[in-house]
Every structure is written in structure tokens, then in C-alpha cells.
Design a protein around this motif. Structure first.
Motif, PDB file in Angstrom:
ATOM      1  N   ALA A  36       6.923   0.049   7.783  1.00  0.00           N
ATOM      2  CA  ALA A  36       8.000   0.403   6.848  1.00  0.00           C
ATOM      3  C   ALA A  36       9.261   0.800   7.628  1.00  0.00           C
ATOM      4  CB  ALA A  36       7.549   1.547   5.945  1.00  0.00           C
ATOM      5  N   ARG A  37       9.059   1.560   8.718  1.00  0.00           N
ATOM      6  CA  ARG A  37      10.227   1.976   9.522  1.00  0.00           C
ATOM      7  C   ARG A  37      10.887   0.763  10.176  1.00  0.00           C
ATOM      8  NH1 ARG A  37       8.119   5.100  13.544  1.00  0.00           N
ATOM      9  NH2 ARG A  37       6.015   5.223  12.703  1.00  0.00           N
ATOM     10  N   THR A  38      10.058  -0.183  10.621  1.00  0.00           N
ATOM     11  CA  THR A  38      10.618  -1.389  11.243  1.00  0.00           C
ATOM     12  C   THR A  38      11.443  -2.171  10.232  1.00  0.00           C
ATOM     13  OG1 THR A  38       8.665  -1.496  12.629  1.00  0.00           O
ATOM     14  CG2 THR A  38      10.013  -3.485  12.543  1.00  0.00           C
ATOM     15  N   ALA A  39      10.882  -2.357   9.022  1.00  0.00           N
ATOM     16  CA  ALA A  39      11.614  -3.104   7.984  1.00  0.00           C
ATOM     17  C   ALA A  39      12.939  -2.403   7.671  1.00  0.00           C
ATOM     18  CB  ALA A  39      10.755  -3.222   6.727  1.00  0.00           C
ATOM     19  N   ALA A  40      12.911  -1.060   7.633  1.00  0.00           N
ATOM     20  CA  ALA A  40      14.143  -0.309   7.325  1.00  0.00           C
ATOM     21  C   ALA A  40      15.172  -0.471   8.460  1.00  0.00           C
ATOM     22  CB  ALA A  40      13.810   1.167   7.129  1.00  0.00           C
ATOM     23  N   ASN A  52       0.834  -1.220   0.000  1.00  0.00           N
ATOM     24  CA  ASN A  52       0.000   0.000   0.000  1.00  0.00           C
ATOM     25  C   ASN A  52       0.865   1.266   0.000  1.00  0.00           C
ATOM     26  OD1 ASN A  52       1.024  -0.165   2.518  1.00  0.00           O
ATOM     27  ND2 ASN A  52      -0.898   0.195   3.623  1.00  0.00           N
ATOM     28  N   ARG A  53       1.994   1.204  -0.709  1.00  0.00           N
ATOM     29  CA  ARG A  53       2.941   2.332  -0.648  1.00  0.00           C
ATOM     30  C   ARG A  53       2.344   3.648  -1.166  1.00  0.00           C
ATOM     31  NH1 ARG A  53       8.818   2.006  -3.409  1.00  0.00           N
ATOM     32  NH2 ARG A  53       7.701   2.543  -5.310  1.00  0.00           N
ATOM     33  N   THR A  54       1.454   3.567  -2.151  1.00  0.00           N
ATOM     34  CA  THR A  54       0.898   4.817  -2.702  1.00  0.00           C
ATOM     35  C   THR A  54       0.305   5.691  -1.606  1.00  0.00           C
ATOM     36  OG1 THR A  54      -0.954   3.390  -3.291  1.00  0.00           O
ATOM     37  CG2 THR A  54       0.391   4.218  -5.111  1.00  0.00           C
ATOM     38  N   LYS A  55      -0.225   5.038  -0.542  1.00  0.00           N
ATOM     39  CA  LYS A  55      -0.861   5.798   0.545  1.00  0.00           C
ATOM     40  C   LYS A  55       0.150   6.631   1.330  1.00  0.00           C
ATOM     41  CE  LYS A  55      -4.635   2.651   1.684  1.00  0.00           C
ATOM     42  NZ  LYS A  55      -4.815   1.493   2.527  1.00  0.00           N
ATOM     43  N   TRP A  56       1.373   6.109   1.487  1.00  0.00           N
ATOM     44  CA  TRP A  56       2.342   6.830   2.331  1.00  0.00           C
ATOM     45  C   TRP A  56       3.622   7.229   1.598  1.00  0.00           C
ATOM     46  CZ3 TRP A  56       6.625   3.700   2.406  1.00  0.00           C
ATOM     47  CH2 TRP A  56       6.423   2.324   2.287  1.00  0.00           C
TER      48      TRP A  56
END
Ligand code: HEM
Length: 212
Positions: A155-159, A141-145
């Protein structure tokens, strides 16, 4: 199974490409692996390329992870940062994997039983799984953020996990070169994890098969 792998490594190290004597036994120090390890320039060229490519590979991953964490390039969409550096990351990975495989081939039996090298391989697999999870779950759902200056927690956790794992790969890669934890020095649980007894058995058998 793992003894078979150990024996396969010994085959690569001592037999593949080696000259044979009249009885068909491989002549010591003539295998392709040994020739690469004792080459005057090729091993160093591979090692140098492996390390220099690290800047291309890890450097570009760093930009994307820091953007996902919301720490740099906050006004640029995540996709713009990621898509700009992706070709460099992929090129870096391909060169690192190819030169890494060649370096491994120069001393396969030892690296296979090197506990720090095993850790590096484990971190590499974990980092790859993290990329897979990020692409299939988090980025769906990247388009949302995409334009958000602080992407969502997933996303921050994965990074964050990506940064920790790639740093771990680099540190393990650096330490694998030293003999502090290798079979012969390693004891207890470290020797168990590196299967050092099996290493000794394979080594003795492999050396017995060589022509003197
Ligand atoms: C793509 C991610 C990788 C990273 C970040 C990485 C990182 C490193 C680092 C920092 C070193 C230490 C160089 C030095 O200072 O001497 C190294 C060495 C090495 N790497 Fe990698 N590497 C990667 C992939 C691979 C792969 C896929 C393999 C094997 C299939 C591999 C095999 C090796 C070997 C054999 C060495 C030499 C260790 C020695 O000096 O004895 N690497 N790597």
C-alpha cells in the motif's frame, strides 16, 4: 496509423466547423478549434478552471497517499480518509479531464506533436494503471490493515508511486505550455519522439487544403 492520427488532429484544427468557400475548401481561421484558441475569454476560463481544479484533485489525492504512507491522520482508518475525500477527487478529475480535453481541442495538432504533452499523457496513463492495481490487488485485503497507523509495504509503495506520477503529470502539464521542446525547436531524439517530420508533412498538407 500515427500519420492518420496526425491528420485527424489537423482535421480538428483546420476543418471542423469551418466556413467553406464556393469550391468547398475550408476558410482559414474559421474552424471551431481556431475560434476557441483565439477567443477573448473562453480559453482563459478553461485554463483557469483546469488549474484551479488541480487543488481539488491533486490536493485530495495527496491526503489519501500521505495517510497510506502512514504520515498523516494516523489515528483515522484509511477508509475514513479515502471515503471522505473521494467525491471531491472524482469531481476534480471529471472537471480536469473535460477542461483538459477542451484546451487540447484548441490546438490539437501541436499538442499531439508536443513531446512534453506526450510525456504528460504517458504519466496520466501510468497513474491510472497504478490506481487500477491498487484497487484490484492491494486494497483487496484492506479490512486487515485499515486501522493500522502504518499500512503494509504494498500500500505504501502504491501511494509513493501515485505521488511521484501525479507530480510528474503536473510538472509536464506546466512545461507543455512552453515552446522549448516543440517541433521547430526540438532536435535529435526529442524530435523523433514527437514525430516532428510527420508534423511538418501534415501541417504543409493541411495548409494547402485551406482556401486563401
Ligand atoms: C487529471 C489530471 C491532470 C492534471 C494534474 C493536469 C495538470 C495540468 C497543469 C498543471 C497544466 C498547466 C497549467 C498552466 O500552468 O498553464 C495543464 C495544462 C493543460 N492540460 Fe492538463 N492536467 C490534467 C489532465 C488533462 C487532460 C486529461 C488533458 C487533455 C485531454 C489535459 C490537457 C491540458 C492542456 C491542453 C493544457 C494547456 C497547456 C498550455 O498551456 O498550452 N490535461 N494541465
Amino acid at each position: 496509423m500515427s500519420l492518420h492520427l496526425s491528420e485527424a488532429m489537423a482535421y480538428l484544427q483546420y476543418q471542423l466547423g469551418a466556413d467553406v468557400d464556393s469550391s468547398g475548401r475550408a476558410v482559414i481561421d474559421t474552424s471551431w478549434s481556431t475560434q476557441l484558441q483565439s477567443s477573448e475569454h473562453l480559453w482563459m476560463l478553461l485554463e483557469g478552471t483546469h488549474v484551479l481544479t488541480l487543488m481539488l484533485f491533486a490536493g485530495t489525492i495527496l491526503f489519501v497517499d500521505l495517510r497510506l504512507l502512514g504520515l498523516v491522520f494516523r489515528k483515522a482508518p484509511v477508509s475514513a480518509v479515502a471515503d471522505t475525500v473521494l467525491p471531491y477527487t472524482v469531481a476534480g478529475f471529471v472537471i480536469m479531464a473535460a477542461t483538459g480535453a477542451a484546451l487540447f481541442f484548441a490546438n490539437p495538432l501541436e499538442y499531439y506533436h508536443n513531446p512534453v504533452f506526450r510525456l504528460k499523457a504517458l504519466f496520466l496513463v501510468a497513474a491510472s494503471i497504478n490506481i487500477f492495481i491498487f484497487h484490484w490487488r492491494v486494497q483487496a485485503n484492506r479490512t486487515k490493515w485499515d486501522a493500522s497507523d502504518r499500512p503494509p509495504a504494498a500500500a505504501r509503495t502504491a501511494a509513493g508511486i501515485s505521488l511521484v506520477l501525479w507530480i510528474a503529470v503536473i510538472v509536464a502539464g506546466r512545461y507543455a505550455a512552453y515552446d522549448w521542446f516543440r517541433c521547430g525547436q526540438a532536435t535529435g531524439v526529442v524530435a523523433e519522439l514527437a514525430q516532428c517530420t510527420e508534423f511538418e508533412t501534415t501541417l504543409v498538407e493541411a495548409e494547402q487544403e485551406l482556401a486563401v
